[in-house]
Write an enzyme that holds these catalytic residues in place. Structure first.
Site, PDB file in Angstrom:
ATOM      1  N   SER A 320       0.867  -1.146  -0.052  1.00  0.00           N
ATOM      2  CA  SER A 320      -0.037  -0.058  -0.124  1.00  0.00           C
ATOM      3  C   SER A 320       0.819   1.273   0.029  1.00  0.00           C
ATOM      4  O   SER A 320       2.234   1.349  -0.066  1.00  0.00           O
ATOM      5  CB  SER A 320      -1.031  -0.143   1.248  1.00  0.00           C
ATOM      6  OG  SER A 320      -0.359  -0.074   2.454  1.00  0.00           O
ATOM      7  N   TYR A 321       0.336   2.552   0.030  1.00  0.00           N
ATOM      8  CA  TYR A 321       1.082   3.584  -0.037  1.00  0.00           C
ATOM      9  C   TYR A 321       1.922   3.786   0.758  1.00  0.00           C
ATOM     10  O   TYR A 321       1.802   3.677   2.086  1.00  0.00           O
ATOM     11  CB  TYR A 321      -0.228   4.861  -0.021  1.00  0.00           C
ATOM     12  CG  TYR A 321       0.311   6.119  -0.072  1.00  0.00           C
ATOM     13  CD1 TYR A 321       0.757   6.547  -1.609  1.00  0.00           C
ATOM     14  CD2 TYR A 321       0.491   7.165   0.647  1.00  0.00           C
ATOM     15  CE1 TYR A 321       1.315   7.897  -1.788  1.00  0.00           C
ATOM     16  CE2 TYR A 321       0.990   8.416   0.289  1.00  0.00           C
ATOM     17  CZ  TYR A 321       1.431   8.854  -0.797  1.00  0.00           C
ATOM     18  OH  TYR A 321       1.825   9.977  -1.013  1.00  0.00           O
ATOM     19  N   PRO A 322       3.266   4.089   0.468  1.00  0.00           N
ATOM     20  CA  PRO A 322       4.337   4.147   1.340  1.00  0.00           C
ATOM     21  C   PRO A 322       4.431   5.575   2.400  1.00  0.00           C
ATOM     22  O   PRO A 322       4.869   5.403   3.389  1.00  0.00           O
ATOM     23  CB  PRO A 322       5.686   4.159   0.512  1.00  0.00           C
ATOM     24  CG  PRO A 322       5.083   4.898  -0.690  1.00  0.00           C
ATOM     25  CD  PRO A 322       3.621   4.365  -0.946  1.00  0.00           C
TER      26      PRO A 322
END
Length: 716
Positions: A320-322
């Site tokens: 997922s979004y870092p």
């Protein structure tokens, strides 16, 4: 028809993936009519920030030259302009935005404040007033993308996030440009030929490193002595450390020898036995700061490297979004976990750990808490489970950390018994023995597997003690004296510096990472901390040796000049600003009021600097070393010389106000003197290899000198 604006080409490609018969054209994709876009859509992209705040000279001509009398520079209204190197892509987006058939704009940049600034400032600059919707997703998998387009937000809904980003950019302009000029000019009056960049977040971070450097320099090691007794109680053997009520360390060897003489070969008795059971919950899931700290601890990766690797995994749709600041997930993500764990259980690397004792996290507030998920949830693997064997070594390492954190969350707590035995010798001297016994391994099975260093540390701490009872009698078998010295404070590592920024300078020794992951006021954001650390290293404020961070003489000189009590160096003050920015993004604070406070603060910092400059002691700042002239300045005709200390090629006419310079490293490639010489003489280099994009991908290009802007541009 709709126009979708992504943040970068790779993101646009991922967003185009779920749709059929997509045609790629120059600077954009064309999506034919289908379910989500009955009239079709254009999908284009920015190249990061297409716009930049205009420089001081664009507001007032007299602000071009660096002079104390022009400070502080306070624009009435901040303006943006198109970055020259990105003009072509800007024109492509503008043309698409004003196509008669385009009736709606969809902002599809990263779901966060910088992504919001990128596309909304673009629309404002173009004066595009068409209706706006917002794609807000934390994963690029097909399901996440389609769900996101199905549930678009209204453009007005995320407007506060734009105000937050815009306020941050303007505040950084005000503080950074004004204070940089002030301290650089005042240092020049002291004979120091250096540029001293300062900033709202950068300077407090440098101050924290300088403070630790001073603590280490001032530290004076002192010898100490400890007395270790070995005991035999009916054949049961163990050892303990002598102590009194305050400490086990003795200042003189004579006192240690005296204790040894009076306890050796004497009778002993077990005075007390205390057992304490402790339970340890699984560590929380990763946000970016925690992942950077852990990757630095385990693999010595720099924070920037960890962010780049995780971003690559995100673009591959496997995590997922870092840039998340939350260690929590919502129930929606929790519902997907069993399916993800089932896929992981089919992989050789994890099948011995799965199925896990707990099949679901739903209802577990330690991990599932929608109220504590802001823009994005924790960094977790997506349903597109990756085969580690098909990832690069770096990607495999980071992916493994993320995967194991999720598996560990589905395990039981770890339980340990700590035993403390107090042994008395001759009813006078007391020796303490401590040991730990693991009662239930729990999540430790997942996270401590194959970790030799951690295992050794655990062995040292988990000394097994014999089964004794109070009042047991025995003898002192042996007494030894252990000599040591007090140790200075530890230097920050790159990982602990990220944690320190997260906690606004509050150090946490031997922290359990999960405790650091709570949302706290800190320096910078998850997205910016790694770039700030990289920047202060490039500016020669810190140097990194074997993962340890050292403050340079330049940094110590700057902080000495500013003062440790200044608003500009205060981690706490900067953390409060960051919190206020977050409140702006949530619609709970006023952006105009924030900017007014920033203006007043900037005025005060500059007036304090001018007033206090006479008392600065900056003799220890070494002057930059210069090399032979490289060529002529294209603006004033004076010599261009290489400033080795700051790694750039600068004009020798800087005292007369010429600010032309060329960085010694562009896109991670070191430029040779010969390459710079050709650039100055012909305005263009030959095609050069060895450049790397922000994502770490190599590319080749010629460099050209744009004489209109003074900037170096790529010619692909």
């Amino acid at each position: 028809m709709k126009l979708i604006i992504a943040e970068k080409p790779s993101q646009a490609q991922a967003l185009a993936g779920p749709f059929s018969k997509v045609k790629k054209l120059k600077g954009y994709y064309e999506i034919p009519p289908q379910e989500f876009f009955p009239e079709g859509a254009y999908l284009t992209w920015c190249v990061g920030h297409l716009l930049e705040l205009v420089p001081p000279k664009d507001y007032k001509p007299e602000w071009e030259k660096w002079k104390l009398e022009t400070l502080p520079m306070m624009p009435d209204r901040f303006r943006y302009k198109v970055s020259p190197s990105k003009w072509d892509q800007f024109q492509t987006i503008k043309k698409l935005a004003f196509e008669p058939g385009v009736t709606e704009i969809i902002g599809a940049t990263d779901a966060g404040r910088e992504g919001e600034l990128i596309y909304k400032s673009l629309l404002l600059n173009m004066n595009c007033r068409k209706p706006v919707k917002r794609l807000w997703i934390s994963s690029l998998t097909k399901k996440a993308v389609l769900d996101g387009f199905k549930n678009l937000k209204e453009g007005q809904e995320t407007l506060p996030v734009f105000f937050e980003a815009y306020s941050r950019a303007c505040a950084d302009w005000l503080v950074g440009l004004n204070t940089t000029r002030a301290y650089t000019l005042l240092m020049q009056k002291k004979g120091i030929r250096e540029t001293f960049p300062t900033g709202r977040v950068m300077t407090p971070t440098v101050a924290l490193v300088v403070k630790r450097e001073h603590e280490i320099e001032k530290f004076k090691p002192e010898p100490f002595f400890e007395v270790i007794g070995s005991f035999d109680v009916n054949g049961k053997k163990y050892s303990g450390k002598w102590h009194d009520k305050s400490s086990s360390r003795l200042k003189t060897k004579d006192l240690a020898e005296e204790i040894k003489r009076r306890t050796e070969n004497q009778f002993s008795s077990v005075n007390s036995i205390k057992k304490e059971r402790k339970e340890y919950h699984p560590p929380m899931l990763f946000n970016l700061s925690a992942l950077q700290a852990k990757a630095n601890q385990v693999y010595k990766y720099s924070p920037e490297r960890t962010l780049n690797i995780t971003s690559d995994l995100y673009l591959k749709k496997v995590v997922s979004y870092p840039r998340s600041d939350s260690p929590y997930i919502t129930e929606e993500e929790a519902k997907m976990m069993p399916g993800i764990l089932k896929q992981l259980g089919d992989l050789e690397e994890y099948k011995h750990l799965l199925p896990s004792p707990k099949r679901s996290l739903i209802g577990n507030p330690r991990f599932v808490n929608a109220a504590k998920v802001s823009d994005h949830y924790a960094i977790i693997p997506t349903e597109n489970v990756a085969n580690p064997a098909k990832l690069s070594r770096d990607e495999r390492n980071i992916y493994d950390l993320i995967v194991r954190s999720v598996i560990a969350a589905h395990y039981d707590k770890a339980i340990m018994d700590t035993t403390t035995i107090v042994t008395k010798v001759n009813e006078r001297d007391e020796f303490i023995s401590k040991g730990k016994v693991i009662i239930q391994e729990g999540w430790r099975k997942v996270l401590f597997e194959n970790k030799k260093k951690e295992a050794k540390k655990e062995d040292d701490e988990n000394t097994l003690l014999p089964d004794l009872t109070e009042a047991d009698k025995g003898r002192v078998e042996n007494v030894a004296i252990r000599e040591g010295k007090t140790q200075p404070p530890k230097r920050y590592t790159l990982g602990s510096l990220v944690t320190l920024m997260k906690t606004a300078g509050k150090t946490i020794e031997d922290e359990e990472l999960s405790k650091v992951l709570e949302q706290v006021q800190g320096l910078g954001t998850e997205a910016t901390r790694s770039s700030i650390i990289k920047k202060i290293e490039e500016l020669d404020y810190i140097r990194v040796e074997k993962n340890q961070v050292f403050a340079t003489e330049k940094a110590k000189g700057l902080i000495a000049a500013i003062g440790e009590e200044s608003i500009l160096t205060s981690a706490e003050t900067t953390a409060v600003w960051e919190q206020r920015l977050r409140e702006i993004g949530r619609g709970k604070a006023d952006a105009k009021q924030f900017m007014e406070l920033t203006r007043k603060m900037t005025e005060k910092v500059i007036s304090d600097a001018i007033a206090g400059a006479a008392s600065w002691k900056v003799e220890n700042i070494p002057l930059s070393k210069t090399a032979e002239p490289i060529g002529k300045c294209p603006y004033c005709g004076k010599e261009i010389i290489y400033i080795k200390r700051n790694d750039f090629y600068g004009c020798s006419g800087y005292k007369e106000g010429c600010k032309f310079s060329i960085s010694g490293k562009i896109a991670r490639k070191k430029l040779s003197a010969a390459q710079v010489k050709r650039l100055l003489e012909k305005g263009e280099t030959t095609k050069l290899k060895g450049f790397k994009s922000k994502q770490g991908k190599p590319f080749a290009a010629a460099l050209t000198l744009n004489k209109e802007t003074g900037k170096i541009e790529f010619k692909m």
